[in-house]
Design an enzyme around this catalytic site. Structure first.
Site, PDB file in Angstrom:
ATOM      1  N   GLY A  10      42.299  41.723  24.047  1.00 18.89           N
ATOM      2  CA  GLY A  10      42.034  42.563  25.216  1.00 18.89           C
ATOM      3  C   GLY A  10      43.296  43.276  25.686  1.00 18.89           C
ATOM      4  O   GLY A  10      44.396  43.057  25.155  1.00 18.89           O
ATOM      5  N   ARG A  97      42.102  30.752  41.698  1.00 17.16           N
ATOM      6  CA  ARG A  97      43.176  31.299  42.548  1.00 17.16           C
ATOM      7  C   ARG A  97      43.198  30.742  43.960  1.00 17.16           C
ATOM      8  O   ARG A  97      44.254  30.616  44.559  1.00 17.16           O
ATOM      9  CB  ARG A  97      43.058  32.831  42.611  1.00 17.16           C
ATOM     10  CG  ARG A  97      43.479  33.524  41.348  1.00 17.16           C
ATOM     11  CD  ARG A  97      43.368  35.025  41.531  1.00 17.16           C
ATOM     12  NE  ARG A  97      43.568  35.731  40.281  1.00 17.16           N
ATOM     13  CZ  ARG A  97      43.022  36.912  40.005  1.00 17.16           C
ATOM     14  NH1 ARG A  97      42.253  37.522  40.896  1.00 17.16           N
ATOM     15  NH2 ARG A  97      43.254  37.491  38.856  1.00 17.16           N
ATOM     16  N   CYS A 125      45.798  41.837  40.244  1.00 18.12           N
ATOM     17  CA  CYS A 125      46.867  42.800  39.945  1.00 18.12           C
ATOM     18  C   CYS A 125      47.371  43.548  41.179  1.00 18.12           C
ATOM     19  O   CYS A 125      48.579  43.655  41.420  1.00 18.12           O
ATOM     20  CB  CYS A 125      46.358  43.810  38.915  1.00 18.12           C
ATOM     21  SG  CYS A 125      44.712  44.449  39.254  1.00 18.12           S
ATOM     22  N   HIS A 239      48.688  50.900  39.110  1.00 17.98           N
ATOM     23  CA  HIS A 239      48.012  50.899  40.405  1.00 17.98           C
ATOM     24  C   HIS A 239      48.987  51.396  41.480  1.00 17.98           C
ATOM     25  O   HIS A 239      50.136  50.938  41.538  1.00 17.98           O
ATOM     26  CB  HIS A 239      47.577  49.485  40.784  1.00 17.98           C
ATOM     27  CG  HIS A 239      46.361  48.985  40.067  1.00 17.98           C
ATOM     28  ND1 HIS A 239      45.724  49.667  39.060  1.00 17.98           N
ATOM     29  CD2 HIS A 239      45.640  47.834  40.237  1.00 17.98           C
ATOM     30  CE1 HIS A 239      44.670  48.966  38.644  1.00 17.98           C
ATOM     31  NE2 HIS A 239      44.605  47.852  39.340  1.00 17.98           N
TER      32      HIS A 239
HETATM   33  N1  HSE Z   1      40.460  43.776  39.524  1.00 17.48           N
HETATM   34  C1  HSE Z   1      41.513  44.666  39.208  1.00 17.48           C
HETATM   35  C2  HSE Z   1      40.998  46.064  38.997  1.00 17.48           C
HETATM   36  C3  HSE Z   1      42.226  44.263  37.966  1.00 17.48           C
HETATM   37  O1  HSE Z   1      39.796  46.205  38.770  1.00 17.48           O
HETATM   38  O2  HSE Z   1      41.772  47.016  39.038  1.00 17.48           O
HETATM   39  C4  HSE Z   1      42.869  42.966  37.827  1.00 17.48           C
HETATM   40  O3  HSE Z   1      43.260  42.165  38.838  1.00 17.48           O
END
Ligand code: HSE
Length: 331
Positions: A10, A97, A125, A239
Site C-alpha cells: 500500500g 489509538r 495523519c 495535507h
Molecule cells: N484519514 C486520513 C485522510 C488519512 O483521509 O486523509 C490518514 O490518517
C-alpha cells in the site's frame, strides 16, 4: 532488528520500507506482508529484493518490530498475536489509538509515552502534522482553544485515492471528459469535498473528531477545545491546515515564529514579502512540517495567532512518524 511491514504494497507500506532504508534503521531481516493478491510478488527495497508473504495467524513470524499499515479490523484481529510472538507493534490504524493502555505517539511531542509499551499507536495523519506545530506553542504560551480547517490530499485515501485523482485529472484535462469516482464520495478533480469519513451524531465527521480526540491524548490536554473542519482537496500527498489558536499567555507573531523555528520536526517558511509560505508543492517528499503565515489573530487579539502548516501525509502523517517511534524505543 527483524522487522516486518504489514500492508507492504500500500501507499503507507511502501513509504515505511523506504523510510527504514533512508534513515538507516538497523534492519537485519526484513519481511513484507500483504494480501493474497500480492503474494509472491518480488519487490526491490533498500534492503535487497524481497518476496511478499501472506501472514499466517497460526504461525506469527518472529519479529522485533512490526509496522502495521493495514485496516483497523486487521490490526484488531492480529496486532496482539504479533506482540505475543515477541514483536513491538507500531500500528497505523485507528484501532487502538484511544485505548488507555496504548500510547499514541508523535515523538517530537510525547516520545516518553512509548517507554515500555509493546503496542504503540501511530496517530491520524492530520493530527500528527498538527501536533508537531502545536507542541512548541503549547510549551511556551499554553493552548486554550484550537480551530483548524484542513486541506487533505488524495493519499489520505491510499494508493487508490491517488490513482483516482490522477486518472480523473487526465480525463478532465486531456480528454475534456468527466472524472469518475468510487474512492471519494464526489469527483475530486476541479473540486473539493468537505466530507472525510463518516458523519457523527454531532455533525462533525469521524476524521474531524479524530483531530480533537487524538490531539488531546498526544498533548496530554484532555480538556483542550479543538474544532476541525476536514476537507479533501485535489493535491496528491501533503495535507495543509489553517490553524487558529487561543493561548493562555500573551503571544506575538514574532515569538510564535521563534518557537516554531526552534521546534523539532518543523521548518519555518514565512517570508510573505517573497511569497514564501508552506505549500503541498514544497512539503511533499520532505520530513519536516512546514509552518508559516503566522499573524496575530483578529479574533483572539494578543492571546491568539493564525498560521498555516503543511506536512507530507505519507511521511510525517504516517510512515516517518512510525519509524521515528521505532527509533525512540530501547533496542
Ligand atoms: N484519514 C486520513 C485522510 C488519512 O483521509 O486523509 C490518514 O490518517
Amino acid at each position: 532488528m527483524r522487522v516486518g511491514v504489514f500492508g507492504a504494497t500500500g501507499a503507507v507500506g511502501k513509504e515505511l520500507v523506504q523510510v527504514l532504508g533512508d534513515r538507516g534503521y538497523p534492519v537485519t531481516e526484513l519481511r513484507l506482508f500483504a494480501s493474497t493478491r500480492s503474494a509472491g510478488t518480488r519487490i526491490t527495497t533498500p534492503f535487497g529484493e524481497k518476496t511478499i508473504e501472506v501472514y499466517d495467524p497460526a504461525k506469527p513470524p518472529r519479529l522485533d518490530l512490526a509496522l502495521l499499515a493495514v485496516s483497523g479490523d486487521w490490526s484488531k484481529a492480529h496486532a496482539k498475536e504479533l506482540v505475543a510472538a515477541g514483536a513491538v507493534v507500531v500500528d497505523n490504524s485507528s484501532a487502538f489509538r484511544l485505548d488507555d493502555d496504548v500510547p499514541l505517539v508523535v515523538p517530537e511531542v510525547n516520545a516518553g509515552a512509548a517507554k515500555g509499551a509493546r503496542l504503540i499507536a501511530n496517530p491520524n495523519c492530520t493530527t500528527a502534522i498538527l501536533a508537531v506545530a502545536l507542541a512548541p506553542l503549547q510549551a511556551e504560551f499554553g493552548l486554550k482553544r484550537v480551530i483548524v480547517s484542513t486541506y487533505q490530499a488524495a493519499s489520505g485515501a491510499g494508493a487508490e485515492g491517488m490513482e483516482e485523482l490522477e486518472t480523473g485529472l487526465k480525463e478532465v484535462l486531456l480528454n475534456g471528459g468527466t472524472a469518475k469516482n468510487s474512492v471519494f464520495r464526489h469527483p475530486l478533480p476541479m473540486n473539493l469535498i468537505p466530507h472525510i469519513d463518516s458523519f457523527q451524531p454531532n455533525g462533525y465527521t469521524r476524521e474531524e473528531m479524530k483531530v480533537t480526540w487524538e490531539t488531546r491524548k498526544i498533548m496530554g490536554l484532555p480538556d483542550l477545545l479543538v474544532s476541525c473542519t476536514a476537507v479533501r482537496v485535489p493535491t496528491l500527498r501533503a495535507h495543509a491546515e489553517a490553524v487558529t489558536i487561543e493561548t493562555l499567555k500573551p503571544i506575538t507573531p514574532e515569538a510564535a515564529r521563534a518557537a516554531l523555528a526552534n521546534a523539532p520536526g518543523v521548518k519555518l517558511v514565512d517570508d510573505v514579502a517573497n511569497a514564501a509560505y508552506p505549500m503541498p508543492l514544497t512539503a511533499s517528499g520532505r520530513y519536516d512540517v512546514e509552518a508559516g503565515r503566522v499573524r496575530q489573530s483578529l479574533v483572539f487579539g494578543d492571546h491568539g495567532i493564525d498560521f498555516f502548516v503543511v506536512g507530507d501525509q505519507l511521511l510525517k502523517g504516517a510512515a516517518l512518524n512510525a519509524v521515528q517511534i521505532a527509533e525512540a524505543l530501547p533496542v
